[in-house]
Design a protein around this motif. Sequence first.
Motif, short mmCIF file in Angstrom:
data_model
loop_
_atom_site.label_atom_id
_atom_site.label_comp_id
_atom_site.label_asym_id
_atom_site.label_seq_id
_atom_site.Cartn_x
_atom_site.Cartn_y
_atom_site.Cartn_z
N UNK A 242 -16.03 0.37 -6.03
CA UNK A 242 -14.72 -0.14 -5.62
C UNK A 242 -13.60 0.65 -6.30
N UNK A 243 -13.78 0.97 -7.58
CA UNK A 243 -12.79 1.78 -8.29
C UNK A 243 -12.69 3.18 -7.71
N UNK A 244 -13.82 3.77 -7.38
CA UNK A 244 -13.81 5.11 -6.77
C UNK A 244 -13.09 5.08 -5.42
N UNK A 245 -13.31 4.02 -4.67
CA UNK A 245 -12.63 3.88 -3.37
C UNK A 245 -11.12 3.76 -3.55
N UNK A 246 -10.69 3.02 -4.57
CA UNK A 246 -9.26 2.89 -4.83
C UNK A 246 -8.66 4.24 -5.20
N UNK A 247 -9.35 4.99 -6.05
CA UNK A 247 -8.86 6.31 -6.45
C UNK A 247 -8.72 7.24 -5.26
N UNK A 248 -9.61 7.12 -4.30
CA UNK A 248 -9.55 7.99 -3.12
C UNK A 248 -8.35 7.70 -2.24
N UNK A 249 -7.70 6.54 -2.44
CA UNK A 249 -6.55 6.17 -1.63
C UNK A 249 -5.22 6.64 -2.21
N UNK A 250 -5.25 7.28 -3.36
CA UNK A 250 -3.99 7.76 -3.93
C UNK A 250 -4.00 7.90 -5.43
N UNK A 251 -5.17 7.92 -6.04
CA UNK A 251 -5.25 8.09 -7.48
C UNK A 251 -5.06 6.79 -8.23
N UNK A 252 -4.94 6.91 -9.54
CA UNK A 252 -4.85 5.72 -10.38
C UNK A 252 -3.53 4.97 -10.20
N UNK A 253 -2.52 5.62 -9.63
CA UNK A 253 -1.24 4.94 -9.43
C UNK A 253 -1.37 3.78 -8.45
N UNK A 254 -2.40 3.82 -7.60
CA UNK A 254 -2.63 2.73 -6.66
C UNK A 254 -2.98 1.44 -7.41
N UNK A 255 -3.48 1.57 -8.63
CA UNK A 255 -3.82 0.39 -9.41
C UNK A 255 -2.57 -0.42 -9.79
N UNK A 256 -1.39 0.20 -9.69
CA UNK A 256 -0.15 -0.51 -9.94
C UNK A 256 0.58 -0.85 -8.64
N UNK A 257 -0.13 -0.82 -7.53
CA UNK A 257 0.47 -1.19 -6.24
C UNK A 257 0.96 -2.63 -6.29
N UNK A 258 2.20 -2.86 -5.90
CA UNK A 258 2.76 -4.19 -5.88
C UNK A 258 3.37 -4.65 -7.19
N UNK A 259 3.35 -3.80 -8.21
CA UNK A 259 3.86 -4.23 -9.51
C UNK A 259 5.36 -4.50 -9.48
N UNK A 260 6.11 -3.69 -8.73
CA UNK A 260 7.56 -3.91 -8.66
C UNK A 260 7.89 -5.25 -8.01
N UNK A 261 7.15 -5.62 -6.96
CA UNK A 261 7.36 -6.92 -6.33
C UNK A 261 6.99 -8.04 -7.29
N UNK A 262 5.92 -7.82 -8.03
CA UNK A 262 5.51 -8.82 -9.00
C UNK A 262 6.57 -9.02 -10.08
N UNK A 263 7.24 -7.94 -10.47
CA UNK A 263 8.30 -8.04 -11.47
C UNK A 263 9.51 -8.78 -10.92
N UNK A 264 9.79 -8.61 -9.63
CA UNK A 264 10.94 -9.29 -9.02
C UNK A 264 10.76 -10.81 -9.00
N UNK A 265 9.51 -11.27 -9.09
CA UNK A 265 9.27 -12.72 -9.07
C UNK A 265 9.74 -13.40 -10.35
N UNK A 266 9.97 -12.64 -11.40
CA UNK A 266 10.24 -13.24 -12.71
C UNK A 266 11.48 -14.12 -12.69
N UNK A 267 12.59 -13.63 -12.14
CA UNK A 267 13.83 -14.39 -12.15
C UNK A 267 13.75 -15.68 -11.31
N UNK A 268 13.29 -15.62 -10.04
CA UNK A 268 13.18 -16.89 -9.30
C UNK A 268 12.18 -17.85 -9.93
N UNK A 269 11.13 -17.35 -10.53
CA UNK A 269 10.18 -18.23 -11.20
C UNK A 269 10.85 -18.95 -12.37
#
Length: 287
Positions: A242-269
């Motif tokens: 599964x990790x190898x498959x993720x790397x093939x989709x764009x490298x290790x940076x894909x592991x942080x996919x969605x992090x910016x959206x997750x950070x935006x949740x902080x204030x409304x939460x």
Amino acid sequence: QVASLPPAVPLTASGSGCAKTLFIDILAHQGTNAFWRGFGAHVMGTGLGGVARLSVLRTTQMWAMPGGDWHYHGIGAYIRRCTFLYATGSAALLVAYPFDVAYTCLAADTSTQRRFRGTLHFVTHTYQTHGMLSLYRGLPLCLATAAPFVLVATAVHDFLAPVLLRRRGQAPCVGDPASSGDPEWLLRDGAPVHLYPWNLWVGAVSGFAGQAVTYPLDTLRRRWQHTCTSQFKEHPATLRQCLVHIRSQGGYRVLYAGFSVNALKLLPELWVLGSVYLTLNASGSFV
């Protein structure tokens, strides 16, 4: 973080532009209800996990810090506090983890015609296709991820608390109801929130710091959970694959996919938590 991106969003994209495009695509092709997919499973898992955590909190705290936390200082107190926090979190995971798997797969059900009608339908399908253990897929990784999360979150909390929560452990200052002349004094000020809002800020920042460090492992875990929605031949057979498959989709940076959206949740939460906190505090004062 989990689901396949639409053609308008490249797999290597990141940042607010990707999030905006993905938001518009979901809204256009799936409707507003798509943003609430998995909500029921998430609420049930959170509720059961909270009950399990509170059930063992005092026991684990007495085991890790016999005699009370005021007897321990420095690195020893930090290690003991992390120990009982990890134990209580692990107990909650053992109870609520199947709901977390269901939440991941239901939230990532991006087809216009939904594949799963709800939590029960998903659990039944997964049990028949992959067996009961598939509802705990990724649990060992989750337990391993919880350790650095607790270490980082507790360290940040201990760093911020002496600065922002100086009145912690002190009795709140309560006025004299007789001199106020206000019959609703007890309802409004009977239990003053003398640590609010800094207690919420410290908790939120501490949790976010722990999440930022462990986010790649969380992405890997959720991708591994999501394989419950496919047939055996259609998904990676092991976590390593599964990790190898993720790397093939764009490298290790894909592991942080969605992090910016997750950070935006902080204030409304924080806004929601603050509102609920004040409401419950007022209700508790009245009772």
